[in-house]
Design a protein around this motif. Structure first.
Motif, mmCIF file in Angstrom:
data_model
loop_
_atom_site.group_PDB
_atom_site.id
_atom_site.type_symbol
_atom_site.label_atom_id
_atom_site.label_comp_id
_atom_site.label_asym_id
_atom_site.label_seq_id
_atom_site.Cartn_x
_atom_site.Cartn_y
_atom_site.Cartn_z
ATOM 1 N N UNK A 13 0.830 -1.206 0.000
ATOM 2 C CA UNK A 13 0.000 0.000 0.000
ATOM 3 C C UNK A 13 0.863 1.255 0.000
ATOM 4 N N UNK A 14 1.929 1.256 0.789
ATOM 5 C CA UNK A 14 2.825 2.408 0.811
ATOM 6 C C UNK A 14 3.506 2.615 -0.537
ATOM 7 N N UNK A 15 3.997 1.550 -1.114
ATOM 8 C CA UNK A 15 4.694 1.649 -2.390
ATOM 9 C C UNK A 15 3.746 2.094 -3.505
ATOM 10 N N UNK A 16 2.527 1.557 -3.509
ATOM 11 C CA UNK A 16 1.553 1.950 -4.524
ATOM 12 C C UNK A 16 1.150 3.420 -4.357
ATOM 13 N N UNK A 17 1.008 3.848 -3.109
ATOM 14 C CA UNK A 17 0.646 5.246 -2.857
ATOM 15 C C UNK A 17 1.753 6.181 -3.335
ATOM 16 N N UNK A 18 3.009 5.797 -3.059
ATOM 17 C CA UNK A 18 4.138 6.613 -3.506
ATOM 18 C C UNK A 18 4.167 6.725 -5.026
ATOM 19 N N UNK A 19 3.940 5.604 -5.697
ATOM 20 C CA UNK A 19 3.931 5.623 -7.160
ATOM 21 C C UNK A 19 2.800 6.488 -7.695
ATOM 22 N N UNK A 20 1.646 6.423 -7.039
ATOM 23 C CA UNK A 20 0.479 7.163 -7.514
ATOM 24 C C UNK A 20 0.681 8.672 -7.430
ATOM 25 N N UNK A 21 1.460 9.137 -6.457
ATOM 26 C CA UNK A 21 1.676 10.588 -6.315
ATOM 27 C C UNK A 21 3.043 11.017 -6.849
ATOM 28 N N UNK A 22 3.722 10.102 -7.533
ATOM 29 C CA UNK A 22 4.979 10.445 -8.177
ATOM 30 C C UNK A 22 6.133 10.700 -7.228
ATOM 31 N N UNK A 23 6.142 10.012 -6.092
ATOM 32 C CA UNK A 23 7.228 10.144 -5.119
ATOM 33 C C UNK A 23 8.047 8.862 -5.128
ATOM 34 N N UNK A 24 9.260 8.882 -5.665
ATOM 35 C CA UNK A 24 10.068 7.662 -5.698
ATOM 36 C C UNK A 24 10.288 7.113 -4.290
ATOM 37 N N UNK A 25 10.153 5.794 -4.162
ATOM 38 C CA UNK A 25 10.360 5.131 -2.877
ATOM 39 C C UNK A 25 11.059 3.801 -3.126
ATOM 40 N N UNK A 26 12.182 3.599 -2.467
ATOM 41 C CA UNK A 26 12.905 2.341 -2.630
ATOM 42 C C UNK A 26 12.105 1.211 -1.988
ATOM 43 N N UNK A 27 11.976 0.117 -2.729
ATOM 44 C CA UNK A 27 11.259 -1.064 -2.246
ATOM 45 C C UNK A 27 12.243 -1.954 -1.497
ATOM 46 N N UNK A 28 12.312 -1.790 -0.191
ATOM 47 C CA UNK A 28 13.176 -2.614 0.645
ATOM 48 C C UNK A 28 14.363 -1.852 1.190
ATOM 49 N N UNK A 29 14.633 -2.067 2.447
ATOM 50 C CA UNK A 29 15.772 -1.456 3.103
ATOM 51 C C UNK A 29 15.852 -1.958 4.534
ATOM 52 N N UNK A 30 17.073 -2.016 5.052
ATOM 53 C CA UNK A 30 17.300 -2.512 6.408
ATOM 54 C C UNK A 30 17.566 -1.329 7.334
ATOM 55 N N UNK A 31 16.762 -1.240 8.381
ATOM 56 C CA UNK A 31 16.847 -0.172 9.369
ATOM 57 C C UNK A 31 17.757 -0.619 10.503
ATOM 58 N N UNK A 32 18.845 0.102 10.722
ATOM 59 C CA UNK A 32 19.742 -0.178 11.841
ATOM 60 C C UNK A 32 19.373 0.737 12.994
ATOM 61 N N UNK A 33 18.874 0.148 14.076
ATOM 62 C CA UNK A 33 18.409 0.927 15.221
ATOM 63 C C UNK A 33 19.519 1.073 16.250
ATOM 64 N N UNK A 34 19.853 2.324 16.565
ATOM 65 C CA UNK A 34 20.846 2.643 17.578
ATOM 66 C C UNK A 34 20.157 3.277 18.783
ATOM 67 N N UNK A 35 20.841 3.256 19.915
ATOM 68 C CA UNK A 35 20.242 3.705 21.165
ATOM 69 C C UNK A 35 19.933 5.199 21.182
ATOM 70 N N UNK A 36 20.875 6.026 20.691
ATOM 71 C CA UNK A 36 20.696 7.459 20.816
ATOM 72 C C UNK A 36 20.828 7.886 22.282
ATOM 73 N N UNK A 37 20.577 9.166 22.579
ATOM 74 C CA UNK A 37 20.224 10.215 21.624
ATOM 75 C C UNK A 37 21.404 10.776 20.833
ATOM 76 N N UNK A 38 22.621 10.338 21.140
ATOM 77 C CA UNK A 38 23.768 10.799 20.352
ATOM 78 C C UNK A 38 23.711 10.180 18.956
ATOM 79 N N UNK A 39 24.377 10.826 18.012
ATOM 80 C CA UNK A 39 24.541 10.231 16.693
ATOM 81 C C UNK A 39 25.611 9.142 16.758
ATOM 82 N N UNK A 40 25.622 8.301 15.750
ATOM 83 C CA UNK A 40 26.507 7.147 15.737
ATOM 84 C C UNK A 40 27.939 7.542 15.372
#
Length: 260
Positions: free
Chosen positions: A141-168
């Protein structure tokens, strides 16, 4: 029978959802503490909005009460959660302003309560499968919505979660890249796994706002001014995708929900 509310959960730069009409704010008490939720309608559909960091970004990422937030949404009848994460790019091919529809994650946090199933409840110890943490149908649904409004969106990606609040550090980003990380953030975990434990369908769009430390030409320190500037010009792209997703739901018959 009315549809269950769709939940939108967002963080940095997304402290309000102006498209919501007939809005009311409420505090939901849960076993894990209170959660603040805005209820309203978007294209006529019931929507719940939750901003992780609270008004004015008063709650740092490592102190967000993720368990209360997800439990509150489940208690309010939510089945689907669409999340927005603001991230730094680990993959040098991703530039500020790019959108990524996540499909996996790395948990590099250290001290957060990670589960509802801590052994204190009647269900005891439970081991939840997370082979598909981001629900395929909701991702589509997200990918189809992005395509419908002409907003490029990469299909797939790995999110690396860090503790914060500092930057890595640069070394931490190199480690995450070796492990397959594409973007770095501080709020995607344990939110995604708690949603899975609560039986919710969950999908997330990542908005890249800066190169992570040591990536590409990123010799200068990361600053909030830099992040805010990208948010100012890219926030509308995310909102356009969400608006199209909700509009499409509003103009289609209620599909049979796949809770798997």
């Amino acid at each position: 029978m009315s549809r269950p509310p769709l939940a939108v959960v967002a963080g940095t730069g997304f402290y309000d959802l102006e498209a919501l009409e007939h809005r009311t704010d409420e505090t939901v008490d849960t076993r894990w503490g209170p959660a603040r939720v805005t209820r309203g309608r978007w294209h006529g559909l019931p929507v719940l909005f939750l901003t992780r960091h609270g008004p004015g970004h008063s709650v740092p990422p490592h102190l967000v009460n993720y368990r209360a937030n997800i439990r509150a949404l489940a208690d309010l009848g939510v089945q689907d959660v669409v999340a927005v994460n603001v991230t730094g790019s680990i993959d040098p091919a991703l530039a500020p302003g790019d959108l990524v529809c996540l499909d996996d994650f790395l948990d590099l946090t250290k001290q957060r309560p990670l589960t509802f199933f801590d052994g204190s409840g009647p269900e005891g110890v439970v081991h939840v499968d997370v082979s598909a943490p981001y629900h395929p149908a909701l991702r589509r649904e997200l990918l189809d919505a992005a395509a419908a409004v002409g907003r490029p969106m990469r299909d797939g990606g790995v999110y690396a979660a860090f503790e914060g609040p500092r930057f890595e550090t640069a070394a931490e980003i190199r480690l995450a890249r070796l492990a397959g990380g594409d973007v770095a953030g501080m709020t995607g975990v344990p939110e995604v796994t708690l949603a899975r434990e609560a039986g919710l369908r969950y999908a997330a769009v990542s908005l890249v706002v800066n190169p992570a430390t040591g990536v590409g030409d990123a010799a200068e320190p990361i600053t909030m001014d830099e992040i805010d500037a990208v948010l100012a010009r890219s926030r509308d792209a995310v909102l356009a995708v969400l608006d199209e997703l909700v509009r499409t739901r509003a103009t289609t018959t209620d599909p049979e929900e796949d809770a798997g």
